[in-house]
Write a protein that holds these residues in place. Structure first.
Motif, PDB file in Angstrom:
ATOM      1  N   ASP A 271       0.827  -1.207   0.000  1.00  0.00           N
ATOM      2  CA  ASP A 271       0.000   0.000   0.000  1.00  0.00           C
ATOM      3  C   ASP A 271       0.859   1.254   0.000  1.00  0.00           C
ATOM      4  OD1 ASP A 271      -2.325  -1.471  -0.048  1.00  0.00           O
ATOM      5  OD2 ASP A 271      -2.745  -1.260   2.102  1.00  0.00           O
ATOM      6  N   LEU A 272       1.931   1.261   0.809  1.00  0.00           N
ATOM      7  CA  LEU A 272       2.825   2.412   0.846  1.00  0.00           C
ATOM      8  C   LEU A 272       3.531   2.584  -0.494  1.00  0.00           C
ATOM      9  CD1 LEU A 272       4.316   4.728   2.198  1.00  0.00           C
ATOM     10  CD2 LEU A 272       5.900   3.052   3.195  1.00  0.00           C
ATOM     11  N   CYS A 273       3.943   1.479  -1.107  1.00  0.00           N
ATOM     12  CA  CYS A 273       4.591   1.561  -2.420  1.00  0.00           C
ATOM     13  C   CYS A 273       3.670   2.208  -3.449  1.00  0.00           C
ATOM     14  CB  CYS A 273       4.999   0.172  -2.888  1.00  0.00           C
ATOM     15  SG  CYS A 273       6.403  -0.533  -1.986  1.00  0.00           S
ATOM     16  N   MET A 274       2.398   1.825  -3.415  1.00  0.00           N
ATOM     17  CA  MET A 274       1.456   2.419  -4.363  1.00  0.00           C
ATOM     18  C   MET A 274       1.267   3.903  -4.088  1.00  0.00           C
ATOM     19  SD  MET A 274       0.742   0.124  -6.542  1.00  0.00           S
ATOM     20  CE  MET A 274      -0.480   1.134  -7.385  1.00  0.00           C
ATOM     21  N   GLU A 275       1.200   4.289  -2.828  1.00  0.00           N
ATOM     22  CA  GLU A 275       1.073   5.712  -2.477  1.00  0.00           C
ATOM     23  C   GLU A 275       2.258   6.505  -3.023  1.00  0.00           C
ATOM     24  OE1 GLU A 275       0.446   6.762   1.590  1.00  0.00           O
ATOM     25  OE2 GLU A 275      -1.001   5.148   1.913  1.00  0.00           O
ATOM     26  N   MET A 276       3.471   5.981  -2.821  1.00  0.00           N
ATOM     27  CA  MET A 276       4.661   6.679  -3.298  1.00  0.00           C
ATOM     28  C   MET A 276       4.639   6.797  -4.824  1.00  0.00           C
ATOM     29  SD  MET A 276       7.810   5.420  -0.801  1.00  0.00           S
ATOM     30  CE  MET A 276       7.620   3.647  -1.050  1.00  0.00           C
ATOM     31  N   ALA A 277       4.310   5.706  -5.497  1.00  0.00           N
ATOM     32  CA  ALA A 277       4.337   5.698  -6.960  1.00  0.00           C
ATOM     33  C   ALA A 277       3.307   6.648  -7.553  1.00  0.00           C
ATOM     34  CB  ALA A 277       4.113   4.281  -7.475  1.00  0.00           C
ATOM     35  N   LEU A 278       2.087   6.588  -7.055  1.00  0.00           N
ATOM     36  CA  LEU A 278       1.033   7.439  -7.606  1.00  0.00           C
ATOM     37  C   LEU A 278       1.276   8.906  -7.268  1.00  0.00           C
ATOM     38  CD1 LEU A 278      -2.085   5.167  -6.982  1.00  0.00           C
ATOM     39  CD2 LEU A 278      -0.741   5.445  -9.071  1.00  0.00           C
ATOM     40  N   GLY A 279       1.944   9.148  -6.138  1.00  0.00           N
ATOM     41  CA  GLY A 279       2.301  10.521  -5.792  1.00  0.00           C
ATOM     42  C   GLY A 279       3.328  11.110  -6.744  1.00  0.00           C
ATOM     43  N   LEU A 280       4.239  10.298  -7.225  1.00  0.00           N
ATOM     44  CA  LEU A 280       5.252  10.774  -8.170  1.00  0.00           C
ATOM     45  C   LEU A 280       4.681  10.948  -9.577  1.00  0.00           C
ATOM     46  CD1 LEU A 280       8.258   8.663  -6.898  1.00  0.00           C
ATOM     47  CD2 LEU A 280       8.090  11.149  -6.866  1.00  0.00           C
ATOM     48  N   GLY A 281       3.812  10.031 -10.009  1.00  0.00           N
ATOM     49  CA  GLY A 281       3.076  10.230 -11.252  1.00  0.00           C
ATOM     50  C   GLY A 281       3.718   9.627 -12.492  1.00  0.00           C
ATOM     51  N   PRO A 282       2.965   9.615 -13.603  1.00  0.00           N
ATOM     52  CA  PRO A 282       3.401   8.928 -14.822  1.00  0.00           C
ATOM     53  C   PRO A 282       4.609   9.547 -15.511  1.00  0.00           C
ATOM     54  CG  PRO A 282       1.312  10.083 -15.185  1.00  0.00           C
ATOM     55  CD  PRO A 282       1.574  10.110 -13.715  1.00  0.00           C
ATOM     56  N   GLU A 283       4.781  10.866 -15.424  1.00  0.00           N
ATOM     57  CA  GLU A 283       5.933  11.472 -16.092  1.00  0.00           C
ATOM     58  C   GLU A 283       7.240  11.028 -15.437  1.00  0.00           C
ATOM     59  OE1 GLU A 283       3.216  13.151 -15.213  1.00  0.00           O
ATOM     60  OE2 GLU A 283       2.373  13.579 -17.196  1.00  0.00           O
ATOM     61  N   VAL A 284       7.240  10.935 -14.113  1.00  0.00           N
ATOM     62  CA  VAL A 284       8.426  10.431 -13.411  1.00  0.00           C
ATOM     63  C   VAL A 284       8.660   8.969 -13.787  1.00  0.00           C
ATOM     64  CG1 VAL A 284       9.402   9.854 -11.148  1.00  0.00           C
ATOM     65  CG2 VAL A 284       8.294  12.063 -11.500  1.00  0.00           C
ATOM     66  N   PHE A 285       7.591   8.183 -13.860  1.00  0.00           N
ATOM     67  CA  PHE A 285       7.720   6.795 -14.277  1.00  0.00           C
ATOM     68  C   PHE A 285       8.404   6.697 -15.645  1.00  0.00           C
ATOM     69  CE2 PHE A 285       6.286   3.034 -16.542  1.00  0.00           C
ATOM     70  CZ  PHE A 285       6.506   2.029 -15.615  1.00  0.00           C
ATOM     71  N   ALA A 286       7.980   7.533 -16.575  1.00  0.00           N
ATOM     72  CA  ALA A 286       8.564   7.506 -17.923  1.00  0.00           C
ATOM     73  C   ALA A 286      10.038   7.874 -17.890  1.00  0.00           C
ATOM     74  CB  ALA A 286       7.787   8.445 -18.839  1.00  0.00           C
ATOM     75  N   ARG A 287      10.387   8.951 -17.182  1.00  0.00           N
ATOM     76  CA  ARG A 287      11.793   9.369 -17.123  1.00  0.00           C
ATOM     77  C   ARG A 287      12.662   8.295 -16.469  1.00  0.00           C
ATOM     78  NH1 ARG A 287       9.416  14.558 -16.017  1.00  0.00           N
ATOM     79  NH2 ARG A 287       9.653  14.300 -13.764  1.00  0.00           N
ATOM     80  N   GLN A 288      12.195   7.758 -15.373  1.00  0.00           N
ATOM     81  CA  GLN A 288      12.994   6.752 -14.672  1.00  0.00           C
ATOM     82  C   GLN A 288      13.119   5.474 -15.497  1.00  0.00           C
ATOM     83  OE1 GLN A 288      11.249   6.403 -10.703  1.00  0.00           O
ATOM     84  NE2 GLN A 288      12.657   7.957  -9.932  1.00  0.00           N
ATOM     85  N   SER A 289      12.070   5.105 -16.207  1.00  0.00           N
ATOM     86  CA  SER A 289      12.126   3.904 -17.046  1.00  0.00           C
ATOM     87  C   SER A 289      13.172   4.056 -18.149  1.00  0.00           C
ATOM     88  CB  SER A 289      10.752   3.627 -17.660  1.00  0.00           C
ATOM     89  OG  SER A 289       9.796   3.316 -16.667  1.00  0.00           O
TER      90      SER A 289
END
Length: 222
Positions: A128-146
């Motif tokens: 649950d905490l992992c999901m909170e952190m991930a959704l708080g950072l958002g899709p643009e951060v996901f794309a850059r980090q990927s």
């Protein structure tokens, strides 16, 4: 000496909430490991102790490649010193496309986070905490980090050249960065202490915080 900690992909400072006193620096604003490491060096003290978990460890290795004299000791947790495999590279763009199209929750919940943790009574709370952190950072951060992870350099030579106090730490049940990857890093750095946290997967700082904190505290006293 200030301890700087770098979090894993789609994680924030809560990943290290139970660790020794530290300063957590985000690694979310660039899409190359080289630029992320340069940003860490801009924000960090002149000299500092450095630790990173997963993607944070990957960036930490680039930090010591760029500025080895500024780092007094190194901690690599649940990470990988090698470049991305072609198999994993092929998965990145579909995940990026899905996340940017509104499916970040699905990508994290069903494709990534289930691989992170060992079975334990705290598993659901940690997820649950992992999901909170991930959704708080958002899709643009996901794309850059990927993209940064996909295109990252191999750092075996960097580790071979590193001679300062080092801790290599991993959860015994880490499926994302398995034990053999950490044995490789330990072989490259004979001075390193190699610690395995039992009953933990990819995120021992959350799964087994007391044991992980104790290992980091010993490393900081070396």
């Amino acid at each position: 000496m200030t301890l700087v900690l770098l979090p894993g992909m789609m994680c924030d400072g809560r990943l290290f909430e139970h660790m020794p006193p530290h300063h957590c620096l985000a690694i979310s604003q660039h899409d190359t490991v080289e630029a992320l490491a340069a940003d860490v060096l801009k924000k960090a003290p002149e000299t500092f102790s450095l630790g990173g978990l997963s993607m944070g460890g990957i960036v930490a290795m680039e930090v010591i490649r760029q500025a080895p004299d500024r780092v007094t000791r190194l901690c690599l947790m649940d990470t990988n010193c090698e470049a991305e495999t072609d198999q994993i590279k092929a998965m990145r763009q579909p995940q990026i496309d899905k996340a940017l199209a509104g499916g970040l929750d699905s990508v994290m919940r069903y494709e990534m986070k289930p691989n992170y943790l060992a079975d334990s009574p705290s598993r659901a709370d940690v997820l649950d905490l992992c999901m909170e952190m991930a959704l708080g950072l958002g899709p643009e951060v996901f794309a850059r980090q990927s993209v940064a992870l996909r295109d990252r350099p191999d750092q075996k030579k960097t580790l071979e050249n590193w001679t300062k106090p080092t801790l290599i730490l991993t959860g015994a049940q880490d499926r994302l960065c398995p034990l053999h990857r950490h044995k490789l890093m330990a072989d490259l750095m004979p001075q390193a202490t190699f610690t395995i946290i039992e009953n933990a997967g990819h995120l021992p700082t959350l799964e087994r915080p007391a044991a992980t904190r104790a290992a980091l505290s010993l490393w900081l006293k070396e």
